[in-house]
Design an enzyme around this catalytic site. Sequence first.
Site, PDB file in Angstrom:
ATOM      1  N   GLU A   7      67.621  -9.078   1.445  1.00 64.92           N
ATOM      2  CA  GLU A   7      66.405  -8.585   2.112  1.00 64.92           C
ATOM      3  C   GLU A   7      66.624  -8.448   3.620  1.00 64.92           C
ATOM      4  O   GLU A   7      66.174  -7.492   4.241  1.00 64.92           O
ATOM      5  CB  GLU A   7      65.232  -9.528   1.828  1.00 64.92           C
ATOM      6  CG  GLU A   7      64.723  -9.410   0.395  1.00 64.92           C
ATOM      7  CD  GLU A   7      63.721 -10.487   0.018  1.00 64.92           C
ATOM      8  OE1 GLU A   7      62.664 -10.156  -0.519  1.00 64.92           O
ATOM      9  OE2 GLU A   7      64.026 -11.682   0.269  1.00 64.92           O
ATOM     10  N   LYS A  33      78.503 -35.791  19.413  1.00 60.59           N
ATOM     11  CA  LYS A  33      79.542 -35.135  20.202  1.00 60.59           C
ATOM     12  C   LYS A  33      80.175 -34.111  19.265  1.00 60.59           C
ATOM     13  O   LYS A  33      80.964 -34.456  18.379  1.00 60.59           O
ATOM     14  CB  LYS A  33      80.578 -36.141  20.701  1.00 60.59           C
ATOM     15  CG  LYS A  33      81.592 -35.508  21.626  1.00 60.59           C
ATOM     16  CD  LYS A  33      82.423 -36.544  22.344  1.00 60.59           C
ATOM     17  CE  LYS A  33      83.269 -35.926  23.445  1.00 60.59           C
ATOM     18  NZ  LYS A  33      84.061 -34.778  23.048  1.00 60.59           N
ATOM     19  N   CYS A  41     116.979 -39.461 -11.553  1.00 58.73           N
ATOM     20  CA  CYS A  41     115.820 -40.333 -11.362  1.00 58.73           C
ATOM     21  C   CYS A  41     116.147 -41.422 -10.345  1.00 58.73           C
ATOM     22  O   CYS A  41     117.036 -42.248 -10.565  1.00 58.73           O
ATOM     23  CB  CYS A  41     115.387 -40.965 -12.689  1.00 58.73           C
ATOM     24  SG  CYS A  41     113.964 -42.053 -12.450  1.00 58.73           S
TER      25      CYS A  41
END
Length: 703
Positions: A53, A134, A435
């Site tokens: 609108e 602030k 690993c």
Amino acid sequence: MYDQSQQKALFDRTKALLTSEISVEEIEDVRDLLRYHEWKYYVENNPVISDFEYDQLFKKLQKLETENPQLITVDSPTQRLSQDTITDFTTVAHIIPMLSLDNSYNAEDLLEFDKQVRKLTEIEGDLEYAVEPKFDGGSIALLYENDYLIRAATRGDGIMGEEITANIKTLASVPLKAPFSKYGYRRVELRGEALIPKDRFKNINEAREKEGLVLFANPRNAATGGLRTKNPNETRDRGLEAFIFQFGYAEDNNGNEVSRNLKAHFSSIEMLGQLGFKIPHAEKKLCKNIGEVIDFCRHWEEKRDDYRYEIDGMVVKVNDVRLQEICGSTSHHPRWAIAYKFKAKQATSKLINVEYQVGKIGSITPVAKLNPVQLAGVTVSSVSLHNEDFITSKDLHIGDTVLVERSGDVIPYIVKAMEELRDGSEKPIVFPEFCPVNNTEIPIRLERVEGEAAWRCPNCVCGAQTLQKMIFHVSKEAMDIDGFGKSYVERFYELGWLKDLADIYNLDYDAIAGLEGFGKKSAEKLRSSIEKAKKNPISRLLQSLTIHHLGKKASKIVAEQIGHVLDLKNWKHEDFTSIKDIGPVVAENVYQYFSNEENIRLLEKMESFGVNLTQTDEDKPRAVNAEGALAGKTILFTGTLHTMGRKQAEELAEQHGAKNISAVSKNLDILVVGENAGSKLTKAQSLGSVTIYTEQEFLDLIG
Ligand code: IVH
């Protein structure tokens, strides 16, 4: 600014003009309406009409102005848009310097500030202070002459700033015209901060990510950048809003400075609110004394994350302008104001090392070890680096100075490496091939699953993964064993009491009672939590087994289909894939899990320790239509149907109260067989408990 009856009238008028033709005589009316809606949206954050609108009304004004260019005014909302780009920023001098603020960090600092002010003003009793956020954006100075905005500038070095008028004009929260003359002011300079609300910032970055653009690090950078673009349309698109927090300077009609006439800071800001500027409301307070100031600052330090704008502290100002005069300023900051800085959310530290952790499904997570640093009140020395791609994208090196951030509940993360601080001694982070957690002799090569960022240890032999699995298994999201936390799991694991998940249900409580820090009572408490968890619905149990991607929802769906968890070991691959709402990846993972003998043994062991593996009422599918002909029944269609498609049939069944399930098991009530029905029919017949209908019988049943 606008009282209720005015607002009602403006709203009604908007609705009327939206549906009618607008005459030239009404042009200023339309502008006023648009100004009102700009104010509602950007100042009040409370629009009363839709964006659509607003655009319609805006277009009507644009059309009138294009047809009658002589009627265009400089303060028309259309004039916020600018066709011009800025070629070079000119530097302008501020009327009075834009000073910085001195900082305080705690109550003692504020008490000291109060003491100093009372000394300077020779006031012994309480002093009144105005306290406000602030704002953490880009500072701006606005100059109005004869009610019109004539210039906007950045702070620059405080003496000179860059002229950014065209950019600021695109900010709908900044009035292009404000009736200062009514108050006797011909010329005023206002100070404020331009910010991007956090929610809008998030949308901006999401959109940038989709477009493959570089993301903004934080709302402040996006705001200050937006102020200094050479294309005002870009400033507008960032959706900046300007809060005004200081009456910098005022001059009357005779050119005399009358800043002092303002009397009090707090009321001067309220006046600016009345003039249509965006000012803090509940976020500011007039405090009777420094004690109230301290309380208010603390209150906002806690609430800062809930606030729509980024703030990095509060600003405390002596309210009485006459007393401000007495205090005066240093060359750097006023003596009548101080910033109370919240605990920092960002800090720099050195990345000393990268360690690797293994997760419950074997994913290797790199973790940066930092020199300990204080961040918003917490010491941070470890920060997850997520995966190899994260390290590569940030180009992180061992020895780098890194910027770390921790905001709100968000876990700390590395924003960036400070490349400019490198001295050449930094070492690249090399992601391991084997690993790195494994402490056995056998090296295990990591694997990367296609489409996933994580490297995984495919075959954990060291137990690290089992430990993680157990930690997850007892957690709130999984079996929810009250009081059984990570530290207990680790302790029992080290003692050799927990070798697999089943051991959790076979603990020796006498031995636990004898442990240091335990006792009969806490051992007993643990036992009752574990006993309770044994009765959990199987959906919870399934979810607790750490089958990759089998989360809460998928676990529930699978649990609905089975009478007993171990039924799944007899399921064929396609039984899993045919479950509605279960994707192929989850289906494959569940299938793999139940094809593994070891997992079956584990579940059997659990059951022998009393863990429930049988479907509970809570696991059962809920009937949708309790009145229908098929109410409470489970149903499955197989073979080719003639009068309807499979999906349509399932929907019909659902409408009549049945629950569609995907596999033949003891849980199945009805099997509807079409042409060429195969193994499902044979299985249902062999079970003996399933009612078998033809397509026509099914249709007759539901009428
Ligand atoms: S008053 C003479 N009030 O903080 C008074 N400043 O270090 C000077 N800031 O660059 C400033 N919020 O942009 C004041 N409520 C507030 C503020 C504020 C943010 C910024 C300002 C300035 C810096 C001062």
